[in-house]
Write an enzyme that holds these catalytic residues in place. Structure first.
Site, short mmCIF file in Angstrom:
data_model
loop_
_atom_site.label_atom_id
_atom_site.label_comp_id
_atom_site.label_asym_id
_atom_site.label_seq_id
_atom_site.Cartn_x
_atom_site.Cartn_y
_atom_site.Cartn_z
N ASP A 13 0.80 -1.22 0.00
CA ASP A 13 0.00 0.00 0.00
C ASP A 13 0.84 1.27 0.00
O ASP A 13 0.41 2.31 0.51
CB ASP A 13 -0.97 0.01 1.20
CG ASP A 13 -2.00 -1.10 1.12
OD1 ASP A 13 -2.38 -1.47 0.00
OD2 ASP A 13 -2.42 -1.59 2.18
N GLU A 14 2.02 1.21 -0.58
CA GLU A 14 2.88 2.38 -0.65
C GLU A 14 3.30 2.71 -2.07
O GLU A 14 4.22 3.50 -2.29
CB GLU A 14 4.11 2.19 0.25
CG GLU A 14 3.79 2.12 1.73
CD GLU A 14 5.03 2.12 2.60
OE1 GLU A 14 6.11 2.46 2.08
OE2 GLU A 14 4.91 1.78 3.80
#
Length: 282
Positions: A226-227
């Site tokens: 999720d980055e």
């Protein structure tokens, strides 16, 4: 016969790039229909997207000529025709709101996609897939067979020639190896509560904490969970009167809209990756 192309490029910034690109297209009878550019002063990089019509219908020859030209500027580039919708595979688990929204928009002619397959670790949406005449592949995933399951998933992606993989609420973490294989062509959607509300039932956690904003983020998939580079985000305001069910419904609507916009921009070749960020020519 006139063919419409989309050219995207990035390279170290210097004087004369726009003039050189325009001249290259002019020499080949290209008519620029849409153009956008961005100079990133922090990185010293130049980004550009050009849509142009050209009587030279031999895309391979045009690509070869452009490739030789682009070397002069140390360009990273892609050239596509608008006539070819983007071959896409969608992955999903048990929540189908994003899948249903993408399928409807696709069939309504709102997304330039060619959805080739749906892959899921559950059987819930095989009938939905069949109603759109899209092949459905159920691949069970557990801690003991994850490598084999991912190998089968990637085999399907490759067999379909997928240029885009959409994780439409696919609730499995992809391995670092698969993330690398799909770099720049896999889009994920998640609620913007991360990392504040990790784990199960984020909307219950958000309701318990009395949040005032809920939202969603669409981003490219990377090995850092999720980055990845963010493509699109949106939020909706809520207050104390909203129940968990209200937050969930509003959150799902936001997720669907954010993902659809990200997929549309990517499929129209409007998104260029700039390190950990994106440049988007809307």
């Amino acid at each position: 016969m006139t063919t419409t192309y989309i050219l995207t490029l990035s390279c170290p910034d210097r004087t004369g790039i726009v003039h050189a690109v325009s001249g290259f297209l002019l020499e080949r009878g290209g008519n620029i229909e849409e153009a956008a550019q961005y100079n990133d002063h922090d990185t010293g990089l130049f980004f550009m997207r050009v849509q142009f019509a050209c009587g030279q219908a031999d895309g391979a020859a045009l690509s070869a000529q452009w490739g030789a030209f682009a070397q002069t500027f140390d360009m990273k580039w892609d050239l596509h025709t608008t006539a070819q919708p983007m071959r896409t595979v969608i992955m999903v688990s048990k929540e189908g709101h994003c899948l249903n929204d993408l399928l409807f928009r696709w069939k309504s002619g709102l997304l330039p996609l060619d959805i080739r397959a749906i892959v899921s670790n559950h059987r819930e949406f095989y009938q939905l897939a069949a109603s759109y005449n899209v092949p459905f592949h159920h691949i069970q995933v557990n801690k003991d067979n994850k490598a084999q399951a991912e190998a089968r998933q990637y085999e399907i992606i490759q067999a379909e020639g997928a240029e885009l993989v959409v994780l439409a609420r696919y609730m499995q973490i992809l391995s670092d190896d698969l993330c690398r294989k799909l770099a720049g062509r896999a889009i994920n959607i998640h609620h913007s509560f991360l990392p504040s509300f990790k784990g199960a039932k984020p909307y219950y956690q958000a309701h318990d904490r009395g949040v005032k904003l809920i939202g969603a983020t669409a981003h490219y998939v990377t090995a850092d969970l999720d980055e990845g580079p963010i493509i699109e985000q949106d939020v909706a305001r809520v207050d104390h009167s909203k129940a968990v069910e209200d937050l969930t419904t509003l959150g799902r609507d936001t997720e669907s809209q954010v993902l659809a916009r990200a997929v549309k921009w990517h499929s129209e070749h409007r998104v260029l990756i700039n390190g950990h960020k994106t440049v988007i020519f809307k």
